[in-house]
Design a protein around this motif. Sequence first.
Motif, PDB file in Angstrom:
ATOM      1  N   ALA A 190     -18.054 -30.032  70.903  1.00  0.00           N
ATOM      2  CA  ALA A 190     -17.152 -28.945  70.510  1.00  0.00           C
ATOM      3  C   ALA A 190     -16.796 -27.988  71.645  1.00  0.00           C
ATOM      4  CB  ALA A 190     -17.735 -28.178  69.322  1.00  0.00           C
ATOM      5  N   PRO A 191     -17.751 -27.530  72.445  1.00  0.00           N
ATOM      6  CA  PRO A 191     -17.376 -26.590  73.512  1.00  0.00           C
ATOM      7  C   PRO A 191     -16.423 -27.199  74.541  1.00  0.00           C
ATOM      8  CG  PRO A 191     -19.750 -26.554  73.139  1.00  0.00           C
ATOM      9  CD  PRO A 191     -19.209 -27.729  72.392  1.00  0.00           C
ATOM     10  N   ILE A 192     -16.507 -28.518  74.739  1.00  0.00           N
ATOM     11  CA  ILE A 192     -15.651 -29.195  75.717  1.00  0.00           C
ATOM     12  C   ILE A 192     -14.328 -29.605  75.091  1.00  0.00           C
ATOM     13  CG2 ILE A 192     -15.478 -31.218  77.234  1.00  0.00           C
ATOM     14  CD1 ILE A 192     -18.601 -31.140  77.326  1.00  0.00           C
ATOM     15  N   TRP A 193     -14.384 -30.282  73.947  1.00  0.00           N
ATOM     16  CA  TRP A 193     -13.169 -30.809  73.324  1.00  0.00           C
ATOM     17  C   TRP A 193     -12.252 -29.706  72.816  1.00  0.00           C
ATOM     18  CZ3 TRP A 193     -14.382 -35.763  69.987  1.00  0.00           C
ATOM     19  CH2 TRP A 193     -14.893 -36.752  70.841  1.00  0.00           C
ATOM     20  N   SER A 194     -12.806 -28.557  72.453  1.00  0.00           N
ATOM     21  CA  SER A 194     -11.968 -27.492  71.885  1.00  0.00           C
ATOM     22  C   SER A 194     -11.005 -26.915  72.923  1.00  0.00           C
ATOM     23  CB  SER A 194     -12.848 -26.374  71.320  1.00  0.00           C
ATOM     24  OG  SER A 194     -13.673 -25.820  72.337  1.00  0.00           O
ATOM     25  N   GLY A 222     -11.453 -21.277  66.507  1.00  0.00           N
ATOM     26  CA  GLY A 222     -10.186 -21.762  67.040  1.00  0.00           C
ATOM     27  C   GLY A 222     -10.115 -23.261  67.243  1.00  0.00           C
ATOM     28  N   TRP A 223     -10.943 -24.013  66.505  1.00  0.00           N
ATOM     29  CA  TRP A 223     -10.921 -25.473  66.650  1.00  0.00           C
ATOM     30  C   TRP A 223     -10.645 -26.129  65.300  1.00  0.00           C
ATOM     31  CZ3 TRP A 223     -15.037 -29.699  67.501  1.00  0.00           C
ATOM     32  CH2 TRP A 223     -14.468 -30.779  68.212  1.00  0.00           C
ATOM     33  N   GLY A 224      -9.719 -25.548  64.550  1.00  0.00           N
ATOM     34  CA  GLY A 224      -9.325 -26.118  63.270  1.00  0.00           C
ATOM     35  C   GLY A 224     -10.317 -25.805  62.169  1.00  0.00           C
ATOM     36  N   ASP A 225     -10.077 -26.398  61.004  1.00  0.00           N
ATOM     37  CA  ASP A 225     -10.917 -26.203  59.830  1.00  0.00           C
ATOM     38  C   ASP A 225     -12.192 -27.027  59.969  1.00  0.00           C
ATOM     39  OD1 ASP A 225     -11.605 -25.403  57.173  1.00  0.00           O
ATOM     40  OD2 ASP A 225     -10.983 -27.385  56.490  1.00  0.00           O
ATOM     41  N   ARG A 233      -7.366 -30.586  68.070  1.00  0.00           N
ATOM     42  CA  ARG A 233      -7.625 -29.155  67.843  1.00  0.00           C
ATOM     43  C   ARG A 233      -7.404 -28.714  66.401  1.00  0.00           C
ATOM     44  NH1 ARG A 233      -5.027 -27.235  73.490  1.00  0.00           N
ATOM     45  NH2 ARG A 233      -6.762 -27.935  74.779  1.00  0.00           N
ATOM     46  N   ASP A 234      -6.339 -29.167  65.781  1.00  0.00           N
ATOM     47  CA  ASP A 234      -6.005 -28.681  64.445  1.00  0.00           C
ATOM     48  C   ASP A 234      -6.455 -29.614  63.323  1.00  0.00           C
ATOM     49  OD1 ASP A 234      -4.795 -26.363  65.466  1.00  0.00           O
ATOM     50  OD2 ASP A 234      -2.918 -27.434  65.825  1.00  0.00           O
ATOM     51  N   LEU A 235      -7.170 -30.681  63.687  1.00  0.00           N
ATOM     52  CA  LEU A 235      -7.633 -31.611  62.661  1.00  0.00           C
ATOM     53  C   LEU A 235      -8.796 -31.032  61.866  1.00  0.00           C
ATOM     54  CD1 LEU A 235      -7.692 -35.026  64.592  1.00  0.00           C
ATOM     55  CD2 LEU A 235      -5.826 -34.013  63.280  1.00  0.00           C
ATOM     56  N   SER A 236      -8.932 -31.500  60.630  1.00  0.00           N
ATOM     57  CA  SER A 236     -10.115 -31.152  59.842  1.00  0.00           C
ATOM     58  C   SER A 236     -11.343 -31.774  60.490  1.00  0.00           C
ATOM     59  CB  SER A 236      -9.978 -31.674  58.417  1.00  0.00           C
ATOM     60  OG  SER A 236      -8.914 -31.036  57.754  1.00  0.00           O
TER      61      SER A 236
END
Length: 199
Positions: free
Chosen positions: A75-79, A107-110, A88-91
């Motif tokens: 998450a810290p890298i992919w975001s 800020g990394w989607g739902d 970014r905006d995917l569930s």
Amino acid sequence: MNTDERNTLTRELVYTGFMSIDGIVDSPGGVAEGHSAGGWVPRTPFVPEAFALKGAELAETPALMFGRRSYEAFAPIWSTSEDHAAYRDLSKFVVSSTLDRGSLIDGWGDITVLRTVDDVAAVKAGDGGAIFIHGSAELARGLSEAGLIDRYNLLVFPVLLGEGKSIFSRAAQTGQTLRLRESEAYSNGVLKVVYDVER
């Protein structure tokens, strides 16, 4: 939940990842990930077409799933990564009995935290298209044992690791059959294999 109920689930659960010839998915990116032989993906000669599967997945993925440790690593890298901007905006779903919502990346989607295998089964029973699991060997193994994995998208690398994390159970099984959907071999020895799980 019995087998008949699982067979009627509507969302496809797909495990995608890099794997050694002997079935290990541990530490493909580097030793820092925990395996003494980590970093076996970048040590394999780079052939762009061998990674085409990953590009195709970007277009196909409507939702992501992680175990806690893989979520905390990715998450810290992919975001913020432009290579993963499509995610970014995917569930997203994180399966963990211990992760609290305050630890999630903003800020990394739902992002939904699931606590149990039954919670995963309930998500599968809903609408929304395929869910792709990245990393998360322990989670994938548990979901496979529960009969919830539908497909494996694997890039198999020409390396033997001997020990490490696997997505497959080492316990005796009755023999789960997989059906080959597609395969391809590349000049660097990597194999693409896509298997559907037969029910």
